[in-house]
Motif scaffolding. Structure first.
Motif, PDB file in Angstrom:
ATOM      1  N   SER A 239      18.862  21.958 125.804  1.00  0.00           N
ATOM      2  CA  SER A 239      19.019  20.687 126.530  1.00  0.00           C
ATOM      3  C   SER A 239      18.581  19.527 125.637  1.00  0.00           C
ATOM      4  CB  SER A 239      18.133  20.668 127.771  1.00  0.00           C
ATOM      5  OG  SER A 239      18.567  21.632 128.680  1.00  0.00           O
ATOM      6  N   HIS A 240      19.166  18.372 125.894  1.00  0.00           N
ATOM      7  CA  HIS A 240      18.734  17.151 125.195  1.00  0.00           C
ATOM      8  C   HIS A 240      17.671  16.486 126.068  1.00  0.00           C
ATOM      9  CE1 HIS A 240      19.412  13.731 122.390  1.00  0.00           C
ATOM     10  NE2 HIS A 240      18.853  13.075 123.397  1.00  0.00           N
ATOM     11  N   ILE A 241      16.514  16.231 125.488  1.00  0.00           N
ATOM     12  CA  ILE A 241      15.430  15.611 126.267  1.00  0.00           C
ATOM     13  C   ILE A 241      15.343  14.136 125.878  1.00  0.00           C
ATOM     14  CG2 ILE A 241      12.970  15.663 126.810  1.00  0.00           C
ATOM     15  CD1 ILE A 241      12.994  18.656 126.249  1.00  0.00           C
ATOM     16  N   ILE A 242      15.577  13.289 126.863  1.00  0.00           N
ATOM     17  CA  ILE A 242      15.568  11.839 126.614  1.00  0.00           C
ATOM     18  C   ILE A 242      14.547  11.199 127.559  1.00  0.00           C
ATOM     19  CG2 ILE A 242      17.591  11.456 128.155  1.00  0.00           C
ATOM     20  CD1 ILE A 242      18.416   9.178 126.194  1.00  0.00           C
ATOM     21  N   VAL A 243      13.709  10.317 127.021  1.00  0.00           N
ATOM     22  CA  VAL A 243      12.638   9.709 127.836  1.00  0.00           C
ATOM     23  C   VAL A 243      12.663   8.189 127.696  1.00  0.00           C
ATOM     24  CG1 VAL A 243      11.159  11.745 127.612  1.00  0.00           C
ATOM     25  CG2 VAL A 243      10.877   9.857 125.994  1.00  0.00           C
ATOM     26  N   TRP A 277      20.807  17.908 130.199  1.00  0.00           N
ATOM     27  CA  TRP A 277      19.934  16.764 129.949  1.00  0.00           C
ATOM     28  C   TRP A 277      18.643  16.884 130.751  1.00  0.00           C
ATOM     29  CZ3 TRP A 277      21.738  13.022 126.557  1.00  0.00           C
ATOM     30  CH2 TRP A 277      23.084  13.144 126.210  1.00  0.00           C
ATOM     31  N   ILE A 278      17.522  16.656 130.073  1.00  0.00           N
ATOM     32  CA  ILE A 278      16.240  16.568 130.758  1.00  0.00           C
ATOM     33  C   ILE A 278      15.791  15.122 130.572  1.00  0.00           C
ATOM     34  CG2 ILE A 278      13.884  17.460 130.932  1.00  0.00           C
ATOM     35  CD1 ILE A 278      15.988  19.678 131.297  1.00  0.00           C
ATOM     36  N   VAL A 279      15.553  14.434 131.687  1.00  0.00           N
ATOM     37  CA  VAL A 279      15.368  12.984 131.618  1.00  0.00           C
ATOM     38  C   VAL A 279      13.959  12.584 132.079  1.00  0.00           C
ATOM     39  CG1 VAL A 279      16.285  10.754 132.351  1.00  0.00           C
ATOM     40  CG2 VAL A 279      17.840  12.680 132.022  1.00  0.00           C
ATOM     41  N   GLY A 280      13.237  11.898 131.208  1.00  0.00           N
ATOM     42  CA  GLY A 280      11.878  11.457 131.532  1.00  0.00           C
ATOM     43  C   GLY A 280      11.855  10.003 131.959  1.00  0.00           C
ATOM     44  N   LEU A 299      18.354  17.004 134.825  1.00  0.00           N
ATOM     45  CA  LEU A 299      17.125  17.306 135.565  1.00  0.00           C
ATOM     46  C   LEU A 299      16.020  16.335 135.176  1.00  0.00           C
ATOM     47  CD1 LEU A 299      17.083  21.178 135.026  1.00  0.00           C
ATOM     48  CD2 LEU A 299      17.585  19.990 137.175  1.00  0.00           C
ATOM     49  N   PRO A 300      15.139  16.010 136.130  1.00  0.00           N
ATOM     50  CA  PRO A 300      13.994  15.164 135.743  1.00  0.00           C
ATOM     51  C   PRO A 300      12.974  15.970 134.935  1.00  0.00           C
ATOM     52  CG  PRO A 300      13.889  15.719 138.086  1.00  0.00           C
ATOM     53  CD  PRO A 300      15.138  16.350 137.554  1.00  0.00           C
ATOM     54  N   LEU A 301      12.383  15.336 133.965  1.00  0.00           N
ATOM     55  CA  LEU A 301      11.327  15.986 133.169  1.00  0.00           C
ATOM     56  C   LEU A 301      10.180  16.371 134.097  1.00  0.00           C
ATOM     57  CD1 LEU A 301      10.180  16.718 130.372  1.00  0.00           C
ATOM     58  CD2 LEU A 301       9.385  14.350 130.156  1.00  0.00           C
ATOM     59  N   ARG A 302       9.961  15.519 135.085  1.00  0.00           N
ATOM     60  CA  ARG A 302       8.947  15.758 136.125  1.00  0.00           C
ATOM     61  C   ARG A 302       9.325  14.845 137.288  1.00  0.00           C
ATOM     62  NH1 ARG A 302       3.152  16.471 136.849  1.00  0.00           N
ATOM     63  NH2 ARG A 302       2.837  17.486 134.849  1.00  0.00           N
TER      64      ARG A 302
END
Ligand code: SF4
Length: 371
Positions: A239-243, A277-280, A299-302
């Motif tokens: 997944s690509h993690i974008i914050v 995508w994991i989105v912060g 998905l939300p990071l948290r």
């Protein structure tokens, strides 16, 4: 409840809002921030992050702007409004704890100390997430407002002119932007947010500092931890993690990329079907884009929510719109939650907002009825 927040009761409220919007036509515009509830976003005339809303709000020709966002955003719209244009906020209690973390009086005191410390005028560069008096101080001192989408551009602008910058209220956006610009650590100086002493934290030699950072924060983004990223990488490999850059520096460093809400939206929107995508950032925004781009995993990071943004509801939007119709039929009936900014503050704050737009887009794009 559907992806658009259309529970049965909501549908009736949405219909009533749509009917009033239709009756008022181009005399009303209803912008909404990306973090608003899905059912509010579904009714908005345009959505965006605070930069886009400020720019498009300034260009709006409508008589009424019903601003679906938190108070500092509605205030910014009122600051840039044309003469006679009225800005309403459905719930005036929708504040922002980060904006509360800096006060103009405290900032003025610290700026005077910094001027002496570095032997020249320190320019305030103030995040949009601040109240009108702080924006006015920024304008009076020849500075500008910035957002997470343009902080790097504005900092670069002032550094190129050889001017040291005081950045506030969000420490994380400041430090993450400084890292992006590869500013040496010795040139970054943290200013303590302490109501009693407004002290300086000597992280660097003040004589060599070019960037002074106030230490405010957003509790919604502060909740993300590097461990969340490690856990997400384990659960969703590839997944690509974008914050969002209001997250801590360690979180931004551990993510694959970072960007403003608008940048996050564009990244997911232009992603391939099947991408992950994991989105912060604020979770109601993440769930909304997950519903919009159903062929991608988002998905939300948290699960971290902004309860102030959620204060805007179909009920209070409808009440605002009804007050406009009542006011139109009988001028004696007051508009509900009219946002008013004292003229002395408004004109200085407008100068700071217009300085941002001029630096980012060029002077030709600065719009709005008043200086
Ligand atoms: S998300 Fe954070 S910065 Fe934005 S309005 Fe909510 S508390 Fe303020």
């Amino acid at each position: 409840m559907t992806a658009n927040g259309n529970a049965p009761g909501n549908q009736d409220l949405s219909q009533q809002i749509r009917a009033i919007k239709q009756r008022l036509g181009s005399r009303l515009v209803m912008p909404a921030h990306h973090y608003q509830r899905a059912e509010i976003v579904a009714l908005a005339d345009f959505i965006g992050d605070s930069y886009r809303l400020a720019k498009e709000g300034a260009a709006a020709q409508a008589d009424y702007i019903v601003f679906c966002g938190v108070r500092f955003m509605a205030e910014s719209a009122a600051i840039l409004a044309r003469p006679g244009q009225k800005v309403l906020i459905p719930d005036p209690v929708a504040g922002c704890p980060m904006a509360d973390m800096i006060e103009a009086e405290a900032a003025e005191t610290i700026l005077q100390s910094l001027d002496k410390l570095c032997g020249q005028t320190v320019i305030p560069l103030t995040y949009m997430n601040s109240y009108a008096d702080m924006k006015a101080l920024t304008g009076r001192r020849g500075g500008a407002i910035c957002t997470s989408s343009n902080a790097a551009k504005l900092l670069t602008h002032y550094f190129a002119a050889g001017q040291p910058v005081f950045f506030g209220p969000d420490y994380n956006l400041g430090i993450n932007t400084a890292r992006q610009l590869k500013l040496p650590a010795a040139e970054i100086f943290r200013v303590a947010r302490d109501g009693s002493r407004h002290g300086l934290v000597l992280d660097a030699d003040p004589a060599k500092a070019r960037l002074y950072l106030w230490d405010g924060f957003c509790h919604v983004h502060k909740r993300f931890k590097p461990e969340d990223i490690a856990a997400a990488r384990q659960r969703h490999p590839g997944s690509h993690i974008i914050v969002h850059p209001e997250s801590d520096e360690a979180v931004v460093q551990a993510a694959d990329s970072s960007g403003s809400t608008e940048a996050i939206y564009k990244a997911v929107a232009t992603g391939q079907p099947g991408s992950s995508w994991i989105v912060g950032t604020e979770a109601s925004f993440v769930h909304r884009i997950a519903a919009e781009f159903g062929d991608r995993l988002v998905l939300p990071l948290r699960e971290s929510y902004c309860f102030n943004m959620a204060r805007i509801t179909l009920d209070n939007v409808l009440a605002c719109l009804q007050s406009i119709e009542s006011h139109e039929s009988t001028a004696a009936k007051p508009l509900l939650h009219l946002v008013q900014v004292d003229e002395a503050i408004r004109s200085d704050a407008a100068a700071a907002l217009k300085a941002m737009i001029a630096i980012v887009e060029g002077p030709a794009l600065v719009q709005g009825g008043r200086s």
